[in-house]
Write an enzyme that holds these catalytic residues in place. Structure first.
Site, PDB file in Angstrom:
ATOM      1  N   ASP A 161       0.873  -1.180   0.000  1.00  0.00           N
ATOM      2  CA  ASP A 161       0.000   0.000   0.000  1.00  0.00           C
ATOM      3  C   ASP A 161       0.910   1.230   0.000  1.00  0.00           C
ATOM      4  OD1 ASP A 161      -3.194   0.443   1.376  1.00  0.00           O
ATOM      5  OD2 ASP A 161      -1.865   2.139   0.993  1.00  0.00           O
ATOM      6  N   TYR A 171     -13.716   7.580 -13.198  1.00  0.00           N
ATOM      7  CA  TYR A 171     -13.482   6.483 -12.247  1.00  0.00           C
ATOM      8  C   TYR A 171     -14.013   5.179 -12.837  1.00  0.00           C
ATOM      9  CZ  TYR A 171     -14.356   3.379  -8.321  1.00  0.00           C
ATOM     10  OH  TYR A 171     -14.425   2.275  -7.504  1.00  0.00           O
ATOM     11  N   LYS A 193     -11.806   1.681 -14.245  1.00  0.00           N
ATOM     12  CA  LYS A 193     -12.026   0.292 -13.828  1.00  0.00           C
ATOM     13  C   LYS A 193     -12.502  -0.561 -15.018  1.00  0.00           C
ATOM     14  CE  LYS A 193     -11.310   0.545  -9.296  1.00  0.00           C
ATOM     15  NZ  LYS A 193     -10.634  -0.423  -8.420  1.00  0.00           N
TER      16      LYS A 193
END
Ligand code: UDP
Length: 323
Positions: A31, A141, A145
């Site tokens: 992360d 967004y 994806k």
């Protein structure tokens, strides 16, 4: 055999890491902490602060920990921000994911559970939405994806990668130890609870002229712990040799923004002022899942489908953890 969880310090990632560990799985987290919190991952979990696009790092992690599968959460996930800063979304969510997949394949890691989204469908033609619904996102967004889903399909054909792309509807709620803490906060339920707690003077209602029963947007809110459970089931499905597939995760029940505020008033006992404001760019009016495939293929059934339960869990976490 270890599972790499990217974005494991984020909201859904940290809940999934906890559940994986409770099942006795070995987990490693990668992360970059741009949106996640180091404190959301237990100290005993091997943790790498770095980028999913850092191929050398990903290959090194895969080798050192004998990585067998990857659950890939790391992404930017604000619809509004994606409209004003699309480059960051295509870079982070699409381009860097391709780098991640390349490095994983180079390390012979071929089982991937991917965080996709109902935002890949766009404005629905029919509701509830099943996985065969057309995909025409209304914001960058969703497109970021969508493109990653297409990369996964191509990599399946060309490189033998196997994936489950989970198209979440609206993640919400909290477990006893993990909850939603975004900076800045743009999501509805945390903002409503911030208003209940007196940290915001009011909650903005973005748009009251949508073609819905009360004019505000309708969403399918799904408990984060049910999402975590679905990821583990998807991993098990891939381990058993399941084919690549796309699966919706939702409750099949939609609530308007006004219904969410009303339920939060009941749960918190607070007045919660609201202000009607113009539509926020890029929001489809109604997103509700048909999640029959998740039940059929993964044997998944949401355990906390009720909105009041979801908001109560979020409120408990909020009152215990917010400063
Ligand atoms: N919303 C709102 N006020 C807020 C935050 C969100 O009215 O402070 C609306 C937003 O326009 C959308 C719905 O609530 O219609 C859910 O938004 P959220 O950002 O929680 O999730 P999204 O559906 O965008 O992923």
């Amino acid at each position: 055999m270890t599972v790499l969880v990217t974005g494991g310090a984020g909201y859904i990632g940290s809940v999934t890491v906890e559940r994986l560990r409770a099942k006795g799985e070995q987990v490693v987290v990668l992360d970059n902490l741009s949106r996640g919190h180091r404190s959301a991952v237990d100290e005993s979990v091997p943790f790498y602060e770095g980028s999913i696009g850092d191929s050398a790092l990903v290959r090194e992690i895969a080798k050192r920990h004998n990585i067998e599968a990857c659950i890939h959460f790391a992404a930017f996930a604000y619809v509004g921000e994606s409209v004003t800063e699309p480059a960051a979304y295509f870079e982070n969510n699409t381009a860097q994911t391709a780098r991640l997949l390349d490095a994983l394949i180079a390390a012979d890691v071929r089982n991937i559970v991917f965080s996709s989204t109902c935002a890949t469908y766009g404005e629905p033609q029919n509701v509830p939405i099943d996985e065969t619904h057309s995909q025409k996102p209304t914001n960058p967004y969703g497109w970021s994806k969508f493109f990653t889903e297409r990369i996964l399909e191509a990599y399946d054909k060309a490189y033998n990668l196997r994936f489950v792309a989970l198209r979440y509807f609206n993640a919400a709620g909290a477990t006893e130890t993990r909850g939603e803490l975004h900076e800045p906060e743009t999501h509805l339920i945390p903002n409503v609870l911030n208003a209940a707690a007196g940290k915001l003077p009011f909650v903005s209602v973005f748009g009251s002229d949508y073609p819905t029963s009360d004019g505000t947007c309708i969403r399918d809110y799904i408990h984060v712990s049910d999402l975590g459970d679905a990821h583990i089931r998807a991993l098990e499905y891939l381990r058993k040799g399941g084919e690549s597939t796309f699966i919706n995760l939702g409750n099949g029940q939609g609530y308007s923004v006004l219904e969410v505020i009303e339920t939060a008033r009941k749960v918190t006992g607070k007045q919660i002022e609201m202000r009607l404001e113009p539509q926020r760019g890029g929001d489809p009016s109604k997103l509700v899942a048909n999640a029959a495939k998740a039940s059929k293929i993964l044997g998944w059934q949401p355990q906390h489908p009720d909105l009041e339960t979801i908001i109560r869990s979020a409120w408990q976490w909020h009152t215990a953890n917010s400063k």
